[in-house]
Design a protein around this motif. Structure first.
Motif, short mmCIF file in Angstrom:
data_model
loop_
_atom_site.label_atom_id
_atom_site.label_comp_id
_atom_site.label_asym_id
_atom_site.label_seq_id
_atom_site.Cartn_x
_atom_site.Cartn_y
_atom_site.Cartn_z
N GLU A 8 60.17 54.53 32.15
CA GLU A 8 59.34 54.87 30.99
C GLU A 8 60.21 55.32 29.83
N ASN A 9 59.75 55.09 28.65
CA ASN A 9 60.52 55.46 27.46
C ASN A 9 59.53 55.75 26.35
N THR A 10 59.55 56.93 25.82
CA THR A 10 58.55 57.25 24.81
C THR A 10 59.18 57.70 23.50
N ASP A 74 58.98 50.17 26.20
CA ASP A 74 57.93 51.13 25.89
C ASP A 74 56.61 50.37 25.64
#
Ligand SMILES: C[S@@+](CC[C@H](N)C(=O)[O-])C[C@H]1O[C@@H](n2cnc3c(N)ncnc32)[C@H](O)[C@@H]1O
Length: 220
Positions: A8-10, A74
């Motif tokens: 995950e990458n936010t 993302d």
């Protein structure tokens, strides 16, 4: 184009704030990137934009060719980019990770890799090697990244946007987990050169943009 993201990458939310309120140094970088893409993207060529975010660079690439693919790990960024370009049939955007690209070898004339290297931490070499794999022979990888003199400019904007800094190790800035991709680094031209060489890519052109960045073109 169906591989799931590896992690995950936010940090896209933070980046979208940078895009909305760029400092003069960032404005200079963004305009230099547009010029660079205009110079290097050939008409009707096939281009992959890695770490496409909400599609800022895809928008520039579309001035020269409509055959544009974007990937980002993302899901929110991909959703935003899909919404932005949904009407253009030849544009595709998908969730994928830079170090595991869902494309055959030698698919693209150009791969763009703009302002994503600083966030890759342990995936830098594997991601550049994947970019090289999907590039046709003679194709170009166009990369922009913070330069070795960017630290003060980076700190200026982190402070302006209240970025949640957890730790600073030399010029490596580590943000807290709320930012997802939580590392930001900067690079010298020599480091960029050896990073490319590990994947048989050689730098054929480079520009330094103020103190903040390099834009380089590698050839396969
Ligand atoms: C600083 S933003 C730059 C976005 C866009 N390239 C631009 O210049 O406007 C970095 C982007 O890289 C994406 N990213 C980070 N690590 C990634 C990875 N391993 N695979 C794919 N995308 C990644 C982030 O989600 C984010 O959208």
């Amino acid at each position: 184009m169906e591989n799931p993201p590896k992690k995950e990458n936010t940090n896209i939310g933070y980046w979208e704030q940078v895009l909305e309120t760029p400092t003069p140094a960032y404005q200079e970088l963004f305009s230099a990137e547009r010029e660079y893409l205009d110079k290097h993207i050939l008409p009707d060529s096939f281009v992959l934009d890695i770490g496409c975010g909400e599609g800022r660079n895809m928008q520039s690439i579309l001035q020269n060719t409509k055959n544009v693919y974007g990937i980002d790990n993302d899901p929110k960024a991909v959703k935003d980019a899909k919404k932005r370009f949904g009407e253009i049939e030849t544009v595709q955007v998908a969730v994928a990770s830079a170090d595991n690209l869902p494309f055959e070898n030698e698919t693209f004339d150009t791969v763009t890799f703009l302002m994503i290297l600083p966030n890759l931490e342990n995936n830098k070499e594997s991601s550049i090697s994947e970019s090289a794999r999907v590039l046709k022979k003679g194709g170009k990888l166009i990369l922009s990244t913070f330069s070795e003199t960017a630290f003060n400019e980076r700190m200026k904007i982190y402070k302006m946007l209240n970025a949640p800094i957890k730790k600073i190790e030399g010029t490596k800035v580590i943000f807290d987990e709320s930012l997802g991709a939580n590392t930001s680094e900067q690079f010298s031209l020599d480091e960029l050169k050896s990073l490319g060489e590990k994947s048989s890519l050689r730098i054929v052109d480079s520009v330094k943009v103020g103190d903040i960045a390099y834009i380089v073109a590698y050839e396969k």
